[in-house]
Design a protein around this motif. Sequence first.
Motif, PDB file in Angstrom:
ATOM      1  N   ASP A 210      -7.693  -4.614  -7.496  1.00  0.00           N
ATOM      2  CA  ASP A 210      -8.492  -5.777  -7.653  1.00  0.00           C
ATOM      3  C   ASP A 210      -7.505  -7.022  -7.564  1.00  0.00           C
ATOM      4  O   ASP A 210      -6.349  -6.941  -7.833  1.00  0.00           O
ATOM      5  CB  ASP A 210      -9.151  -5.832  -8.957  1.00  0.00           C
ATOM      6  CG  ASP A 210     -10.352  -4.936  -8.945  1.00  0.00           C
ATOM      7  OD1 ASP A 210     -10.636  -4.317  -7.951  1.00  0.00           O
ATOM      8  OD2 ASP A 210     -11.201  -4.860  -9.962  1.00  0.00           O
TER       9      ASP A 210
ATOM     10  N   TYR B 251     -12.023  -9.985  -7.806  1.00  0.00           N
ATOM     11  CA  TYR B 251     -12.794  -9.284  -6.765  1.00  0.00           C
ATOM     12  C   TYR B 251     -11.939  -8.244  -6.210  1.00  0.00           C
ATOM     13  O   TYR B 251     -10.741  -8.360  -6.464  1.00  0.00           O
ATOM     14  CB  TYR B 251     -13.286 -10.247  -5.711  1.00  0.00           C
ATOM     15  CG  TYR B 251     -12.190 -10.793  -4.670  1.00  0.00           C
ATOM     16  CD1 TYR B 251     -11.505 -10.142  -3.737  1.00  0.00           C
ATOM     17  CD2 TYR B 251     -11.520 -12.163  -4.889  1.00  0.00           C
ATOM     18  CE1 TYR B 251     -10.571 -10.774  -2.955  1.00  0.00           C
ATOM     19  CE2 TYR B 251     -10.331 -12.624  -4.334  1.00  0.00           C
ATOM     20  CZ  TYR B 251      -9.941 -11.957  -3.239  1.00  0.00           C
ATOM     21  OH  TYR B 251      -8.905 -12.804  -2.534  1.00  0.00           O
ATOM     22  N   PRO B 252     -12.697  -6.972  -5.771  1.00  0.00           N
ATOM     23  CA  PRO B 252     -11.934  -5.894  -5.322  1.00  0.00           C
ATOM     24  C   PRO B 252     -11.431  -6.080  -3.997  1.00  0.00           C
ATOM     25  O   PRO B 252     -11.982  -6.711  -3.095  1.00  0.00           O
ATOM     26  CB  PRO B 252     -13.114  -4.857  -5.550  1.00  0.00           C
ATOM     27  CG  PRO B 252     -14.262  -5.628  -5.191  1.00  0.00           C
ATOM     28  CD  PRO B 252     -13.892  -6.763  -5.653  1.00  0.00           C
TER      29      PRO B 252
ATOM     30  N   GLU C  60      -2.547   4.728 -10.437  1.00  0.00           N
ATOM     31  CA  GLU C  60      -3.909   4.935 -10.782  1.00  0.00           C
ATOM     32  C   GLU C  60      -4.648   3.387 -10.194  1.00  0.00           C
ATOM     33  O   GLU C  60      -5.937   3.469  -9.843  1.00  0.00           O
ATOM     34  CB  GLU C  60      -4.351   5.275 -12.027  1.00  0.00           C
ATOM     35  CG  GLU C  60      -3.954   6.676 -12.313  1.00  0.00           C
ATOM     36  CD  GLU C  60      -4.058   6.933 -13.588  1.00  0.00           C
ATOM     37  OE1 GLU C  60      -4.899   6.335 -14.393  1.00  0.00           O
ATOM     38  OE2 GLU C  60      -3.705   8.113 -14.012  1.00  0.00           O
ATOM     39  N   ARG C  61      -3.963   2.281 -10.776  1.00  0.00           N
ATOM     40  CA  ARG C  61      -4.550   1.191 -10.537  1.00  0.00           C
ATOM     41  C   ARG C  61      -3.398   0.062 -10.086  1.00  0.00           C
ATOM     42  O   ARG C  61      -2.204   0.101 -10.395  1.00  0.00           O
ATOM     43  CB  ARG C  61      -5.037   0.622 -11.866  1.00  0.00           C
ATOM     44  CG  ARG C  61      -6.152   1.417 -12.393  1.00  0.00           C
ATOM     45  CD  ARG C  61      -7.534   1.039 -11.580  1.00  0.00           C
ATOM     46  NE  ARG C  61      -7.838  -0.423 -11.784  1.00  0.00           N
ATOM     47  CZ  ARG C  61      -9.017  -1.011 -10.905  1.00  0.00           C
ATOM     48  NH1 ARG C  61      -9.294  -0.268  -9.762  1.00  0.00           N
ATOM     49  NH2 ARG C  61      -9.219  -2.148 -10.913  1.00  0.00           N
TER      50      ARG C  61
ATOM     51  N   SER D 100      -9.890  -2.938  -2.933  1.00  0.00           N
ATOM     52  CA  SER D 100     -10.106  -1.540  -2.382  1.00  0.00           C
ATOM     53  C   SER D 100     -10.720  -0.756  -3.926  1.00  0.00           C
ATOM     54  O   SER D 100     -10.847  -1.627  -4.719  1.00  0.00           O
ATOM     55  CB  SER D 100      -8.625  -0.794  -1.938  1.00  0.00           C
ATOM     56  OG  SER D 100      -7.835  -0.667  -3.156  1.00  0.00           O
ATOM     57  N   GLU D 101     -10.790   0.567  -3.905  1.00  0.00           N
ATOM     58  CA  GLU D 101     -11.314   1.112  -4.878  1.00  0.00           C
ATOM     59  C   GLU D 101     -10.510   1.202  -6.057  1.00  0.00           C
ATOM     60  O   GLU D 101     -10.852   1.036  -7.198  1.00  0.00           O
ATOM     61  CB  GLU D 101     -11.476   2.597  -4.597  1.00  0.00           C
ATOM     62  CG  GLU D 101     -12.082   3.525  -5.573  1.00  0.00           C
ATOM     63  CD  GLU D 101     -12.326   5.034  -5.326  1.00  0.00           C
ATOM     64  OE1 GLU D 101     -12.555   5.825  -5.993  1.00  0.00           O
ATOM     65  OE2 GLU D 101     -12.338   5.213  -3.923  1.00  0.00           O
ATOM     66  N   LYS D 102      -9.299   1.072  -5.770  1.00  0.00           N
ATOM     67  CA  LYS D 102      -8.156   0.785  -7.110  1.00  0.00           C
ATOM     68  C   LYS D 102      -7.312  -0.496  -7.142  1.00  0.00           C
ATOM     69  O   LYS D 102      -6.584  -0.617  -7.790  1.00  0.00           O
ATOM     70  CB  LYS D 102      -7.368   2.318  -7.077  1.00  0.00           C
ATOM     71  CG  LYS D 102      -6.438   2.541  -6.103  1.00  0.00           C
ATOM     72  CD  LYS D 102      -5.769   3.953  -6.447  1.00  0.00           C
ATOM     73  CE  LYS D 102      -5.079   4.102  -5.280  1.00  0.00           C
ATOM     74  NZ  LYS D 102      -4.157   5.361  -5.483  1.00  0.00           N
TER      75      LYS D 102
ATOM     76  N   TRP E  44       0.769  -1.278   0.120  1.00  0.00           N
ATOM     77  CA  TRP E  44      -0.177   0.091  -0.079  1.00  0.00           C
ATOM     78  C   TRP E  44       0.831   1.387   0.056  1.00  0.00           C
ATOM     79  O   TRP E  44       0.734   2.254  -0.603  1.00  0.00           O
ATOM     80  CB  TRP E  44      -1.014   0.177   1.117  1.00  0.00           C
ATOM     81  CG  TRP E  44      -1.923  -1.179   1.126  1.00  0.00           C
ATOM     82  CD1 TRP E  44      -1.641  -2.211   1.842  1.00  0.00           C
ATOM     83  CD2 TRP E  44      -2.904  -1.474   0.299  1.00  0.00           C
ATOM     84  NE1 TRP E  44      -2.670  -3.351   1.534  1.00  0.00           N
ATOM     85  CE2 TRP E  44      -3.503  -2.811   0.597  1.00  0.00           C
ATOM     86  CE3 TRP E  44      -3.711  -0.648  -0.810  1.00  0.00           C
ATOM     87  CZ2 TRP E  44      -4.803  -3.178   0.096  1.00  0.00           C
ATOM     88  CZ3 TRP E  44      -4.679  -1.171  -1.125  1.00  0.00           C
ATOM     89  CH2 TRP E  44      -5.297  -2.396  -1.036  1.00  0.00           C
TER      90      TRP E  44
END
Length: 391
Positions: free
Chosen positions: A376, A369-370, A357-358, A372-374, A348
Amino acid sequence: MIKRNLQALAQRRLELSPAVALLGPRQVGKTTLARELAANRPGALVLDMELASDRAALAQPQLFLAAHRDRFVVIDEVQFAPGLFSALRPEIDADRRPGRFLLLGSASGELLRQTSESLAGRIAYLELAPLAVAEVLDAAAPDLGALQSLWLRGGFPLSHLAADDEAAYVWRQDFIRTFLQRDLPGMGVRVPAETLRRFWTMLAHVQGQLFNASQLGVALGGAAHTTVARYLDLLVDTLMVRRLEPFLANVGKRLVKSPKVYLRDSGILHALLGLATVRDLQGHPIAGASWEGFVVEQVATQLPADAQLGFYRTAAGAEIDLVIEHRGRRTGVEIKFSSAPKPSRGFWQAIDDLQLERAFVLAPVPRRYPLSEKVDVLPVWDVAQALPNAG
């Protein structure tokens, strides 16, 4: 027969460039792919520079090539005919139509040096890697047993398609022996085969770790670090080992600057370590590092040609296994050998350091599956979704 994903790209390159160099390790399927491409070209001529008769035919290359100017010419194991490149240049200049020559080679470093001097602006380069997940599995209905088999046996077609795991293991042992005792000496390498096998096996034991030439030199009986670096260059040039360089971002942190090393084919890694079955592999400490190297190759072989691939690590512990940079965009990839992957705090922190961004976590999971927001989690057969050209 398994259709190689590279075939369509090779066809497109032949439609644009007078010559295409198809690089890849021995027995990876270059000749089979070349014959597929030649089958669509009436009158194609296939020459193998390991055959004395074909070398004799090219003893006067300028005369021979001019006499066959109207034919598509495939020259296999071209590294055994280094003098050929200087003859190819004037022949291509005399007729620059696309798709005239397909050159197959097993030693990328030497070939790139030779062709860059003689054929700059006249040749395109492609690399055929061992079989990838995308060539073996149906992503719509993935077979986990087939994935496990590919990981165990590796991607050399004759190993992957062997009747059983024991036959695949024997083939790889024979391949390693032949590579060290015949192929490398044929390329002019004068290092004893047993020395290089010991070194190769040492690299297998440190799969995915930072390269430390001095430490490996001590293990080799006091070899100088320059000698160890030369041995590594040999295995990198023959496409057996990947030297993954650090991604040196300007982030104001103290960065690790040593490369990581990976054996590029998981089956060769397992053969060097004596791991013949899935049970042998699953109970071995190398399993996690083996999976990491396996996934690194799945990513690397599908990247756009102009993408940059590296890893990120700081002295403070921020770390991500792969950073892909492509046309101003950065993507992070973490690799986990777990059905419920949990990235560390360093992952992180690396996302923040690099302002990604990703990012994706590639793991042996059944579905996406995710986290967090950015970020997967992806199964390895969905690796294309983590690449820059996935949008």
